[in-house]
Design a protein around this motif. Structure first.
Motif, PDB file in Angstrom:
ATOM      1  N   GLN A  17       1.008  -1.238  -0.160  1.00 35.93           N
ATOM      2  CA  GLN A  17       0.286  -0.031   0.141  1.00 35.93           C
ATOM      3  C   GLN A  17       0.923   1.461   0.016  1.00 35.93           C
ATOM      4  OE1 GLN A  17      -3.493  -0.032  -0.397  1.00 35.93           O
ATOM      5  NE2 GLN A  17      -2.874  -2.135  -0.975  1.00 35.93           N
ATOM      6  N   PHE A  18       1.843   1.291   0.665  1.00 34.40           N
ATOM      7  CA  PHE A  18       2.773   2.435   0.868  1.00 34.40           C
ATOM      8  C   PHE A  18       3.456   2.825  -0.604  1.00 34.40           C
ATOM      9  CE2 PHE A  18       7.329   3.980   1.317  1.00 34.40           C
ATOM     10  CZ  PHE A  18       7.050   5.144   1.656  1.00 34.40           C
ATOM     11  N   TYR A  19       3.920   1.657  -1.101  1.00 32.33           N
ATOM     12  CA  TYR A  19       4.504   1.773  -2.509  1.00 32.33           C
ATOM     13  C   TYR A  19       3.399   2.381  -3.468  1.00 32.33           C
ATOM     14  CZ  TYR A  19       8.946   0.155  -0.453  1.00 32.33           C
ATOM     15  OH  TYR A  19      10.084   0.098   0.475  1.00 32.33           O
ATOM     16  N   LYS A  20       2.575   2.155  -3.414  1.00 28.38           N
ATOM     17  CA  LYS A  20       1.518   2.819  -4.032  1.00 28.38           C
ATOM     18  C   LYS A  20       1.050   4.176  -4.219  1.00 28.38           C
ATOM     19  CE  LYS A  20      -1.051  -1.478  -4.957  1.00 28.38           C
ATOM     20  NZ  LYS A  20      -2.600  -2.252  -5.065  1.00 28.38           N
ATOM     21  N   THR A  21       1.580   4.839  -2.888  1.00 30.58           N
ATOM     22  CA  THR A  21       1.314   6.184  -2.620  1.00 30.58           C
ATOM     23  C   THR A  21       2.406   7.046  -3.610  1.00 30.58           C
ATOM     24  OG1 THR A  21       3.127   6.234  -0.981  1.00 30.58           O
ATOM     25  CG2 THR A  21       0.581   5.684  -0.320  1.00 30.58           C
ATOM     26  N   PRO A  22       2.203   8.240  -3.588  1.00 33.02           N
ATOM     27  CA  PRO A  22       3.207   8.995  -4.431  1.00 33.02           C
ATOM     28  C   PRO A  22       4.734   8.838  -3.600  1.00 33.02           C
ATOM     29  CG  PRO A  22       1.172  10.400  -4.149  1.00 33.02           C
ATOM     30  CD  PRO A  22       1.062   8.920  -3.379  1.00 33.02           C
ATOM     31  N   LEU A  23       4.498   9.230  -2.128  1.00 33.29           N
ATOM     32  CA  LEU A  23       5.835   9.002  -1.476  1.00 33.29           C
ATOM     33  C   LEU A  23       6.358   7.543  -1.548  1.00 33.29           C
ATOM     34  CD1 LEU A  23       7.816  10.086   0.507  1.00 33.29           C
ATOM     35  CD2 LEU A  23       6.412   9.543   2.397  1.00 33.29           C
ATOM     36  N   GLY A  24       5.616   6.697  -1.598  1.00 35.00           N
ATOM     37  CA  GLY A  24       6.190   5.382  -1.932  1.00 35.00           C
ATOM     38  C   GLY A  24       7.005   5.039  -3.481  1.00 35.00           C
ATOM     39  N   ARG A  25       6.306   5.791  -4.372  1.00 36.30           N
ATOM     40  CA  ARG A  25       7.008   5.932  -5.710  1.00 36.30           C
ATOM     41  C   ARG A  25       8.155   6.604  -6.020  1.00 36.30           C
ATOM     42  NH1 ARG A  25       1.204   5.735  -6.866  1.00 36.30           N
ATOM     43  NH2 ARG A  25       1.411   8.008  -7.421  1.00 36.30           N
ATOM     44  N   LYS A  26       8.123   7.790  -5.108  1.00 38.29           N
ATOM     45  CA  LYS A  26       9.506   8.406  -4.922  1.00 38.29           C
ATOM     46  C   LYS A  26      10.704   7.606  -4.285  1.00 38.29           C
ATOM     47  CE  LYS A  26      11.168  12.973  -3.509  1.00 38.29           C
ATOM     48  NZ  LYS A  26      11.138  14.266  -2.773  1.00 38.29           N
ATOM     49  N   THR A  27      10.101   6.774  -3.260  1.00 35.00           N
ATOM     50  CA  THR A  27      11.076   6.048  -2.540  1.00 35.00           C
ATOM     51  C   THR A  27      11.766   5.143  -3.567  1.00 35.00           C
ATOM     52  OG1 THR A  27       9.897   6.524  -0.588  1.00 35.00           O
ATOM     53  CG2 THR A  27      11.647   4.503  -0.466  1.00 35.00           C
ATOM     54  N   ILE A  28      10.847   4.472  -4.229  1.00 36.37           N
ATOM     55  CA  ILE A  28      11.180   3.533  -5.140  1.00 36.37           C
ATOM     56  C   ILE A  28      12.347   3.938  -6.047  1.00 36.37           C
ATOM     57  CG2 ILE A  28      10.605   1.814  -7.159  1.00 36.37           C
ATOM     58  CD1 ILE A  28       8.162   1.169  -5.286  1.00 36.37           C
ATOM     59  N   SER A  29      12.084   5.405  -6.539  1.00 37.65           N
ATOM     60  CA  SER A  29      12.666   5.874  -7.661  1.00 37.65           C
ATOM     61  C   SER A  29      14.137   6.454  -6.974  1.00 37.65           C
ATOM     62  CB  SER A  29      11.990   7.264  -8.081  1.00 37.65           C
ATOM     63  OG  SER A  29      12.701   7.850  -8.931  1.00 37.65           O
ATOM     64  N   ALA A  30      14.072   6.897  -5.767  1.00 35.62           N
ATOM     65  CA  ALA A  30      15.489   7.512  -5.273  1.00 35.62           C
ATOM     66  C   ALA A  30      16.343   6.314  -4.532  1.00 35.62           C
ATOM     67  CB  ALA A  30      15.030   8.539  -4.085  1.00 35.62           C
ATOM     68  N   MET A  31      15.880   5.192  -4.295  1.00 33.84           N
ATOM     69  CA  MET A  31      16.574   4.351  -3.500  1.00 33.84           C
ATOM     70  C   MET A  31      17.732   3.727  -4.140  1.00 33.84           C
ATOM     71  SD  MET A  31      16.582   3.264  -0.644  1.00 33.84           S
ATOM     72  CE  MET A  31      14.872   3.538  -0.044  1.00 33.84           C
ATOM     73  N   PRO A  32      17.686   3.559  -5.280  1.00 32.90           N
ATOM     74  CA  PRO A  32      19.078   3.213  -6.083  1.00 32.90           C
ATOM     75  C   PRO A  32      20.319   4.203  -6.053  1.00 32.90           C
ATOM     76  CG  PRO A  32      17.381   2.579  -7.436  1.00 32.90           C
ATOM     77  CD  PRO A  32      16.561   3.229  -6.258  1.00 32.90           C
ATOM     78  N   LYS A  33      19.934   5.254  -6.087  1.00 33.39           N
ATOM     79  CA  LYS A  33      20.670   6.520  -6.119  1.00 33.39           C
ATOM     80  C   LYS A  33      21.317   6.730  -4.860  1.00 33.39           C
ATOM     81  CE  LYS A  33      19.282   9.083 -10.164  1.00 33.39           C
ATOM     82  NZ  LYS A  33      18.630  10.106 -10.870  1.00 33.39           N
ATOM     83  N   MET A  34      20.329   6.756  -3.628  1.00 34.05           N
ATOM     84  CA  MET A  34      20.756   6.882  -2.451  1.00 34.05           C
ATOM     85  C   MET A  34      21.504   5.791  -1.976  1.00 34.05           C
ATOM     86  SD  MET A  34      16.972   8.250  -0.793  1.00 34.05           S
ATOM     87  CE  MET A  34      17.540   7.741   0.811  1.00 34.05           C
ATOM     88  N   THR A  35      21.375   4.300  -2.365  1.00 30.01           N
ATOM     89  CA  THR A  35      22.196   3.299  -2.003  1.00 30.01           C
ATOM     90  C   THR A  35      23.623   3.583  -2.565  1.00 30.01           C
ATOM     91  OG1 THR A  35      20.239   1.850  -2.001  1.00 30.01           O
ATOM     92  CG2 THR A  35      22.268   0.877  -2.207  1.00 30.01           C
ATOM     93  N   GLN A  36      23.684   4.157  -3.709  1.00 31.86           N
ATOM     94  CA  GLN A  36      25.210   4.150  -4.244  1.00 31.86           C
ATOM     95  C   GLN A  36      25.946   5.372  -3.615  1.00 31.86           C
ATOM     96  OE1 GLN A  36      24.144   5.051  -8.553  1.00 31.86           O
ATOM     97  NE2 GLN A  36      24.650   2.892  -9.111  1.00 31.86           N
ATOM     98  N   GLU A  37      25.194   6.515  -3.342  1.00 29.96           N
ATOM     99  CA  GLU A  37      25.839   7.509  -2.566  1.00 29.96           C
ATOM    100  C   GLU A  37      26.242   7.040  -1.240  1.00 29.96           C
ATOM    101  OE1 GLU A  37      23.677  11.234  -2.627  1.00 29.96           O
ATOM    102  OE2 GLU A  37      23.126  10.835  -4.607  1.00 29.96           O
TER     103      GLU A  37
END
Length: 70
Positions: A17-37
């Protein structure tokens, strides 16, 4: 099986349910870059303290009479 190891069914459904929200989708989008950093920052930090700890180990070896240049 991996999610089941760490999350209950209720928690997994909450994540979905969280990943269906705008914040969840933003989290999915940002996570790979955040992990690399985060990995890069950890490597930089580890390299900055490595000489200090290498010297501490060498000093301890010397105190204990351990010769590593054999």
């Amino acid at each position: 099986p991996i999610y089941h190891k760490y999350f209950t069914l209720e928690e997994t459904n909450g994540l979905i349910q969280f990943y269906k929200t705008p914040l969840g989708r933003k989290t999915i989008s940002a996570m790979p870059k955040m992990t690399q950093e985060s990995i890069h920052a950890s490597q930089v930090w580890a390299q900055s303290i490595l000489p200090k700890y290498q010297q501490r180990v060498l000093d301890r070896f010397n105190q204990e009479g351990i010769n590593i240049n054999q």
